[in-house]
Design a protein around this motif. Structure first.
Motif, PDB file in Angstrom:
ATOM      1  N   PRO A   1      -2.791   3.762   3.946  1.00  0.00           N
ATOM      2  CA  PRO A   1      -4.146   4.075   3.469  1.00  0.00           C
ATOM      3  C   PRO A   1      -4.206   5.267   2.510  1.00  0.00           C
ATOM      4  O   PRO A   1      -5.145   5.391   1.738  1.00  0.00           O
ATOM      5  CB  PRO A   1      -4.922   4.377   4.758  1.00  0.00           C
ATOM      6  N   ARG A   2      -3.189   6.117   2.532  1.00  0.00           N
ATOM      7  CA  ARG A   2      -3.170   7.292   1.651  1.00  0.00           C
ATOM      8  C   ARG A   2      -2.840   6.937   0.212  1.00  0.00           C
ATOM      9  O   ARG A   2      -3.240   7.646  -0.704  1.00  0.00           O
ATOM     10  CB  ARG A   2      -2.164   8.318   2.166  1.00  0.00           C
ATOM     11  N   TRP A   3      -2.069   5.858   0.020  1.00  0.00           N
ATOM     12  CA  TRP A   3      -1.635   5.562  -1.340  1.00  0.00           C
ATOM     13  C   TRP A   3      -1.834   4.111  -1.764  1.00  0.00           C
ATOM     14  O   TRP A   3      -1.908   3.825  -2.954  1.00  0.00           O
ATOM     15  CB  TRP A   3      -0.172   5.967  -1.552  1.00  0.00           C
TER      16      TRP A   3
ATOM     17  N   ALA B   1      -4.508  -1.377   1.814  1.00  0.00           N
ATOM     18  CA  ALA B   1      -5.048  -0.831   3.066  1.00  0.00           C
ATOM     19  C   ALA B   1      -6.138   0.183   2.779  1.00  0.00           C
ATOM     20  O   ALA B   1      -5.890   1.185   2.135  1.00  0.00           O
ATOM     21  CB  ALA B   1      -3.926  -0.173   3.862  1.00  0.00           C
ATOM     22  N   GLN B   2      -7.330  -0.082   3.287  1.00  0.00           N
ATOM     23  CA  GLN B   2      -8.449   0.824   3.026  1.00  0.00           C
ATOM     24  C   GLN B   2      -8.878   1.603   4.263  1.00  0.00           C
ATOM     25  O   GLN B   2      -9.784   2.417   4.179  1.00  0.00           O
ATOM     26  CB  GLN B   2      -9.637   0.038   2.483  1.00  0.00           C
ATOM     27  N   SER B   3      -8.255   1.343   5.383  1.00  0.00           N
ATOM     28  CA  SER B   3      -8.632   2.045   6.615  1.00  0.00           C
ATOM     29  C   SER B   3      -7.434   2.060   7.551  1.00  0.00           C
ATOM     30  O   SER B   3      -6.341   1.638   7.184  1.00  0.00           O
ATOM     31  CB  SER B   3      -9.827   1.350   7.278  1.00  0.00           C
TER      32      SER B   3
ATOM     33  N   THR C   1       3.683  -6.951  12.951  1.00  0.00           N
ATOM     34  CA  THR C   1       2.656  -7.314  11.979  1.00  0.00           C
ATOM     35  C   THR C   1       1.566  -6.251  11.951  1.00  0.00           C
ATOM     36  O   THR C   1       1.194  -5.700  12.988  1.00  0.00           O
ATOM     37  CB  THR C   1       2.038  -8.685  12.337  1.00  0.00           C
ATOM     38  N   LEU C   2       1.067  -5.968  10.750  1.00  0.00           N
ATOM     39  CA  LEU C   2      -0.020  -5.014  10.576  1.00  0.00           C
ATOM     40  C   LEU C   2      -1.289  -5.776  10.228  1.00  0.00           C
ATOM     41  O   LEU C   2      -1.263  -6.671   9.380  1.00  0.00           O
ATOM     42  CB  LEU C   2       0.304  -4.043   9.436  1.00  0.00           C
ATOM     43  N   LEU C   3      -2.392  -5.424  10.883  1.00  0.00           N
ATOM     44  CA  LEU C   3      -3.705  -5.946  10.503  1.00  0.00           C
ATOM     45  C   LEU C   3      -4.369  -4.876   9.662  1.00  0.00           C
ATOM     46  O   LEU C   3      -4.492  -3.729  10.091  1.00  0.00           O
ATOM     47  CB  LEU C   3      -4.554  -6.256  11.725  1.00  0.00           C
ATOM     48  N   VAL C   4      -4.789  -5.263   8.455  1.00  0.00           N
ATOM     49  CA  VAL C   4      -5.253  -4.292   7.480  1.00  0.00           C
ATOM     50  C   VAL C   4      -6.561  -4.769   6.864  1.00  0.00           C
ATOM     51  O   VAL C   4      -6.678  -5.931   6.463  1.00  0.00           O
ATOM     52  CB  VAL C   4      -4.189  -4.124   6.368  1.00  0.00           C
ATOM     53  N   ASP C   5      -7.536  -3.865   6.772  1.00  0.00           N
ATOM     54  CA  ASP C   5      -8.750  -4.148   6.004  1.00  0.00           C
ATOM     55  C   ASP C   5      -8.450  -3.838   4.553  1.00  0.00           C
ATOM     56  O   ASP C   5      -8.169  -2.695   4.192  1.00  0.00           O
ATOM     57  CB  ASP C   5      -9.919  -3.294   6.503  1.00  0.00           C
ATOM     58  N   SER C   6      -8.498  -4.875   3.725  1.00  0.00           N
ATOM     59  CA  SER C   6      -8.152  -4.742   2.312  1.00  0.00           C
ATOM     60  C   SER C   6      -9.341  -5.164   1.454  1.00  0.00           C
ATOM     61  O   SER C   6     -10.323  -5.681   1.982  1.00  0.00           O
ATOM     62  CB  SER C   6      -6.948  -5.639   1.997  1.00  0.00           C
TER      63      SER C   6
END
Length: 129
Positions: free
Chosen positions: A28-30, A35-37, A45-50
């Motif tokens: 989320p930093r870069w 990844a926005q959060s 596996t990563l769940l990501v709000d994009s």
């Protein structure tokens, strides 16, 4: 399907760039294009709000070769493989990201390519500051 390579030279040792970029907590930093959060982990596996909605991201295992390839499963269930490399460069490291035009119009592809370039610039600024 078109592909475009986007790269950024970072004045830091390749191992340092790889270690930072490979840490999911730093995404989320870069990597705002991905990844926005906060990231939710489900095993490997990563769940990501994009910007595309919630996506599933799976990186290759950590390695000594600078490979950060990752699969992103879109809300449509299409999986996009994203080749990413951290390689040695005379000024430090170079991050090379291949953007692929999958399920994207030409305008969306240009937008995604620009977002990746912005993400790599943000990575450079974080690591060089």
């Amino acid at each position: 399907m078109r592909s475009r390579h986007v790269s950024q030279v970072i004045r830091r040792p390749p191992a340092q760039v790889y270690d930072f970029a490979a840490n999911p907590d730093n995404l989320p930093r870069w990597a705002a294009g991905l990844a926005q959060s906060e990231i939710i982990r489900e095993g490997n596996t990563l769940l990501v709000d994009s910007p595309m909605g919630q996506v599933r991201v799976r990186f290759v295992p950590r390695n000594d070769y600078g490979v950060l390839d990752h699969d992103v499963t879109l809300p449509s269930a299409t999986t996009v493989n994203n080749p990413v490399r951290v390689i040695a460069h005379p000024e430090g490291a170079e991050v090379l990201f291949t953007v692929r035009q999958i399920e994207l119009s030409d305008d969306e592809f240009e937008r995604d390519t620009a977002l990746v370039a912005q993400d790599l610039t943000r990575l450079k600024e974080l690591l060089e500051s």
